[in-house]
Design a protein around this motif. Structure first.
Motif, PDB file in Angstrom:
ATOM      1  N   ILE A 160      28.880  36.875  25.563  1.00  0.00           N
ATOM      2  CA  ILE A 160      27.672  36.759  26.226  1.00  0.00           C
ATOM      3  C   ILE A 160      27.782  35.804  27.142  1.00  0.00           C
ATOM      4  CG2 ILE A 160      25.170  36.023  25.670  1.00  0.00           C
ATOM      5  CD1 ILE A 160      25.295  37.561  23.117  1.00  0.00           C
ATOM      6  N   CYS A 161      28.384  34.525  26.813  1.00  0.00           N
ATOM      7  CA  CYS A 161      28.469  33.481  27.640  1.00  0.00           C
ATOM      8  C   CYS A 161      29.574  33.802  28.809  1.00  0.00           C
ATOM      9  CB  CYS A 161      29.150  32.286  26.655  1.00  0.00           C
ATOM     10  SG  CYS A 161      27.993  31.634  25.483  1.00  0.00           S
ATOM     11  N   GLY A 162      30.779  34.587  28.644  1.00  0.00           N
ATOM     12  CA  GLY A 162      31.585  34.789  29.520  1.00  0.00           C
ATOM     13  C   GLY A 162      30.911  35.887  30.589  1.00  0.00           C
ATOM     14  N   ALA A 163      29.977  36.830  30.079  1.00  0.00           N
ATOM     15  CA  ALA A 163      29.437  37.811  30.836  1.00  0.00           C
ATOM     16  C   ALA A 163      28.284  37.288  31.732  1.00  0.00           C
ATOM     17  CB  ALA A 163      28.833  38.954  29.904  1.00  0.00           C
ATOM     18  N   ALA A 164      27.388  36.188  31.138  1.00  0.00           N
ATOM     19  CA  ALA A 164      26.452  35.585  31.971  1.00  0.00           C
ATOM     20  C   ALA A 164      27.042  34.775  32.949  1.00  0.00           C
ATOM     21  CB  ALA A 164      25.525  34.791  30.687  1.00  0.00           C
ATOM     22  N   SER A 165      27.928  34.018  32.557  1.00  0.00           N
ATOM     23  CA  SER A 165      28.573  33.101  33.597  1.00  0.00           C
ATOM     24  C   SER A 165      29.299  33.903  34.934  1.00  0.00           C
ATOM     25  CB  SER A 165      29.808  32.188  33.125  1.00  0.00           C
ATOM     26  OG  SER A 165      29.262  31.445  32.128  1.00  0.00           O
ATOM     27  N   TYR A 166      30.040  35.067  34.440  1.00  0.00           N
ATOM     28  CA  TYR A 166      30.687  35.670  35.459  1.00  0.00           C
ATOM     29  C   TYR A 166      29.579  36.516  36.413  1.00  0.00           C
ATOM     30  CZ  TYR A 166      34.668  38.106  37.793  1.00  0.00           C
ATOM     31  OH  TYR A 166      35.678  38.151  38.558  1.00  0.00           O
ATOM     32  N   ALA A 217      34.879  24.582  22.423  1.00  0.00           N
ATOM     33  CA  ALA A 217      34.563  25.619  23.465  1.00  0.00           C
ATOM     34  C   ALA A 217      33.188  26.155  23.653  1.00  0.00           C
ATOM     35  CB  ALA A 217      35.578  26.838  23.183  1.00  0.00           C
ATOM     36  N   ALA A 218      32.427  26.287  22.565  1.00  0.00           N
ATOM     37  CA  ALA A 218      31.114  26.740  22.870  1.00  0.00           C
ATOM     38  C   ALA A 218      30.110  25.964  23.473  1.00  0.00           C
ATOM     39  CB  ALA A 218      30.666  27.055  21.173  1.00  0.00           C
ATOM     40  N   ARG A 219      30.406  24.653  23.216  1.00  0.00           N
ATOM     41  CA  ARG A 219      29.498  23.364  24.007  1.00  0.00           C
ATOM     42  C   ARG A 219      29.671  23.419  25.300  1.00  0.00           C
ATOM     43  NH1 ARG A 219      29.708  18.485  19.865  1.00  0.00           N
ATOM     44  NH2 ARG A 219      28.543  19.352  17.870  1.00  0.00           N
ATOM     45  N   ILE A 220      31.198  23.635  25.731  1.00  0.00           N
ATOM     46  CA  ILE A 220      31.312  23.571  27.268  1.00  0.00           C
ATOM     47  C   ILE A 220      30.816  24.708  28.053  1.00  0.00           C
ATOM     48  CG2 ILE A 220      33.418  23.654  28.643  1.00  0.00           C
ATOM     49  CD1 ILE A 220      32.918  20.811  27.549  1.00  0.00           C
ATOM     50  N   SER A 221      31.039  25.967  27.195  1.00  0.00           N
ATOM     51  CA  SER A 221      30.606  27.344  27.791  1.00  0.00           C
ATOM     52  C   SER A 221      28.920  27.135  28.117  1.00  0.00           C
ATOM     53  CB  SER A 221      31.004  28.350  26.973  1.00  0.00           C
ATOM     54  OG  SER A 221      30.440  29.654  27.359  1.00  0.00           O
ATOM     55  N   VAL A 222      28.136  26.648  27.176  1.00  0.00           N
ATOM     56  CA  VAL A 222      26.606  26.593  27.303  1.00  0.00           C
ATOM     57  C   VAL A 222      26.483  25.561  28.296  1.00  0.00           C
ATOM     58  CG1 VAL A 222      24.617  25.793  26.109  1.00  0.00           C
ATOM     59  CG2 VAL A 222      26.408  27.303  24.775  1.00  0.00           C
ATOM     60  N   PHE A 223      27.247  24.407  28.299  1.00  0.00           N
ATOM     61  CA  PHE A 223      26.862  23.704  29.462  1.00  0.00           C
ATOM     62  C   PHE A 223      27.194  24.154  30.872  1.00  0.00           C
ATOM     63  CE2 PHE A 223      28.347  20.127  32.046  1.00  0.00           C
ATOM     64  CZ  PHE A 223      27.150  19.299  32.447  1.00  0.00           C
ATOM     65  N   PHE A 257      33.202  26.054  33.615  1.00  0.00           N
ATOM     66  CA  PHE A 257      32.952  25.558  32.258  1.00  0.00           C
ATOM     67  C   PHE A 257      32.401  26.824  31.283  1.00  0.00           C
ATOM     68  CE2 PHE A 257      31.826  20.970  33.112  1.00  0.00           C
ATOM     69  CZ  PHE A 257      33.050  20.629  33.648  1.00  0.00           C
ATOM     70  N   GLY A 258      31.565  27.534  32.245  1.00  0.00           N
ATOM     71  CA  GLY A 258      31.084  28.789  31.132  1.00  0.00           C
ATOM     72  C   GLY A 258      32.158  29.741  30.825  1.00  0.00           C
ATOM     73  N   PHE A 259      33.053  30.078  31.957  1.00  0.00           N
ATOM     74  CA  PHE A 259      34.029  31.157  31.558  1.00  0.00           C
ATOM     75  C   PHE A 259      35.132  30.685  30.994  1.00  0.00           C
ATOM     76  CE2 PHE A 259      36.922  34.371  33.413  1.00  0.00           C
ATOM     77  CZ  PHE A 259      36.396  35.765  32.953  1.00  0.00           C
ATOM     78  N   LEU A 260      35.780  29.664  31.237  1.00  0.00           N
ATOM     79  CA  LEU A 260      36.842  29.044  30.514  1.00  0.00           C
ATOM     80  C   LEU A 260      36.519  28.812  29.242  1.00  0.00           C
ATOM     81  CD1 LEU A 260      38.993  26.472  32.873  1.00  0.00           C
ATOM     82  CD2 LEU A 260      39.697  28.736  31.600  1.00  0.00           C
ATOM     83  N   GLY A 261      35.407  28.212  28.834  1.00  0.00           N
ATOM     84  CA  GLY A 261      34.746  28.016  27.411  1.00  0.00           C
ATOM     85  C   GLY A 261      34.691  29.305  26.588  1.00  0.00           C
ATOM     86  N   LEU A 278      42.917  42.937  21.937  1.00  0.00           N
ATOM     87  CA  LEU A 278      41.673  42.342  22.183  1.00  0.00           C
ATOM     88  C   LEU A 278      41.622  41.934  23.592  1.00  0.00           C
ATOM     89  CD1 LEU A 278      39.105  40.955  21.007  1.00  0.00           C
ATOM     90  CD2 LEU A 278      40.521  38.840  20.724  1.00  0.00           C
ATOM     91  N   ASN A 279      42.894  41.495  24.312  1.00  0.00           N
ATOM     92  CA  ASN A 279      42.627  40.999  25.662  1.00  0.00           C
ATOM     93  C   ASN A 279      42.243  42.192  26.601  1.00  0.00           C
ATOM     94  OD1 ASN A 279      45.601  39.039  25.484  1.00  0.00           O
ATOM     95  ND2 ASN A 279      43.584  38.640  24.908  1.00  0.00           N
ATOM     96  N   ARG A 280      42.288  43.495  26.220  1.00  0.00           N
ATOM     97  CA  ARG A 280      42.174  44.429  26.934  1.00  0.00           C
ATOM     98  C   ARG A 280      40.561  44.540  26.841  1.00  0.00           C
ATOM     99  NH1 ARG A 280      44.054  49.840  24.525  1.00  0.00           N
ATOM    100  NH2 ARG A 280      44.261  48.743  22.340  1.00  0.00           N
ATOM    101  N   LEU A 281      39.923  44.125  25.845  1.00  0.00           N
ATOM    102  CA  LEU A 281      38.448  44.226  25.837  1.00  0.00           C
ATOM    103  C   LEU A 281      37.743  43.245  26.556  1.00  0.00           C
ATOM    104  CD1 LEU A 281      35.995  45.674  24.583  1.00  0.00           C
ATOM    105  CD2 LEU A 281      36.200  43.863  22.687  1.00  0.00           C
ATOM    106  N   VAL A 282      38.404  41.893  26.798  1.00  0.00           N
ATOM    107  CA  VAL A 282      37.716  40.728  27.301  1.00  0.00           C
ATOM    108  C   VAL A 282      38.217  40.377  28.324  1.00  0.00           C
ATOM    109  CG1 VAL A 282      37.315  39.877  24.911  1.00  0.00           C
ATOM    110  CG2 VAL A 282      39.344  39.003  25.867  1.00  0.00           C
ATOM    111  N   THR A 283      39.150  41.193  28.891  1.00  0.00           N
ATOM    112  CA  THR A 283      39.660  40.684  30.416  1.00  0.00           C
ATOM    113  C   THR A 283      38.612  40.476  31.446  1.00  0.00           C
ATOM    114  OG1 THR A 283      41.768  41.703  30.130  1.00  0.00           O
ATOM    115  CG2 THR A 283      41.287  41.289  32.522  1.00  0.00           C
TER     116      THR A 283
END
Length: 284
Positions: A160-166, A217-223, A257-261, A278-283
């Motif tokens: 969710i964090c990665g998708a929102a950031s991207y 990681a979670a806190r950095i992503s939310v920030f 911050f959001g994507f790397l987190g 897993l990497n196939r799914l989250v690339t």
């Protein structure tokens, strides 16, 4: 469309094979786009953009390849160093556009796409020398089912964090140059704004890994998502060139911050033998 095929190619033949296929798509992106501009073919241009997406699908897996063979406590730093390469891209890419967009006098940006194809070819030469072990059969098929991994609350949060950031970054980044042009700003100003945006995207990577290790990681992503929201709000404050610059710079930092987190959070949700599937799914 190409995330899963690229992952399957890497699983069967190794990451380098996937890298070479991706750079091949990158070269075709530039060449076909140039031809499309020359013959005024919109659909050929769309095809070139599709291949550009295939190139991006592979390039975004570089950050996971960098974690192979790296101790677990060094993974965030490895992710960050790969992403930090984007600082050079931010400077070189925008200046490449500025200095090539008018070289082909009657076809704006045609020379730029030729330069892009050359850049992808040079990257392919470098990647050809990368030697990464092909996954062993028991590594490729062992581990928990993908469904089990994907249903973990921590994994869902990362996605969710990665998708929102991207998503927000992509929408604002691609529309900003067009908006600047519509409000009377020069193409050179738009190029400069994109340069600072890309630098802001990747510049923090020099220390984001350390921040993730310290604050989780979670806190950095939310920030990062909060910063992205603030950047979007800046877009409502005005239409001056510096409004766009502030928006793009803060957007880049927020994405980093959001994507790397989120990427680091994904690494915490699977075992070593599960990384390929897993990497196939989250690339992306």
């Amino acid at each position: 469309m190409c995330v899963l095929p690229a992952g399957e190619l890497a699983r069967k033949y190794g990451r380098r094979a996937a890298f070479m296929a991706g750079t091949g798509a990158g070269v075709l992106t530039g060449l076909l786009a140039t031809i499309a501009l020359y013959i005024d073919s919109f659909w050929l241009y769309c095809l070139s953009a599709l291949l550009g997406g295939a190139y991006a699908a592979v390039a975004l897996s570089f950050r996971f390849a960098a974690t192979d063979g790296v101790p677990e406590n060094k993974r965030p730093q490895a992710l960050s160093m790969v992403m930090a390469g984007g600082v050079a891209a931010g400077i070189i890419g925008s200046q490449l556009v500025t200095h090539t967009m008018h070289l082909w006098s009657d076809k704006m940006f045609a020379a730029t796409f030729i330069a892009q194809a050359i850049g992808a070819a040079l990257a392919g030469v470098i990647l050809f020398g990368v030697k990464l072990a092909k996954p062993l059969a028991n590594q490729a098929y062992s581990g928990r089912p993908l469904r089990t991994i994907a249903l973990q609350p921590r994994f869902i949060s990362a996605v969710i964090c990665g998708a929102a950031s991207y998503m927000v970054m992509n929408f604002l980044m691609t529309s900003a140059p067009l908006a600047m042009h519509m409000h009377g700003h020069s193409q050179e100003s738009a190029n400069l704004g994109m340069q600072w945006h890309v630098i802001a995207m990747y510049g923090p990577s020099f220390f984001t890994g350390k921040l993730i290790a310290r604050f989780e990681a979670a806190r950095i992503s939310v920030f990062g998502i909060i910063l992205t929201a603030i950047s979007a709000a800046i877009g409502f404050l005005g239409e001056g060139v510096y409004h766009f610059y502030a928006l793009l710079i803060l957007l880049g930092i927020g994405w980093n911050f959001g994507f790397l987190g989120a990427s680091a959070l994904v690494l915490e949700t699977h075992k070593p033998e599960e990384k390929t599937v897993l990497n196939r799914l989250v690339t992306l």
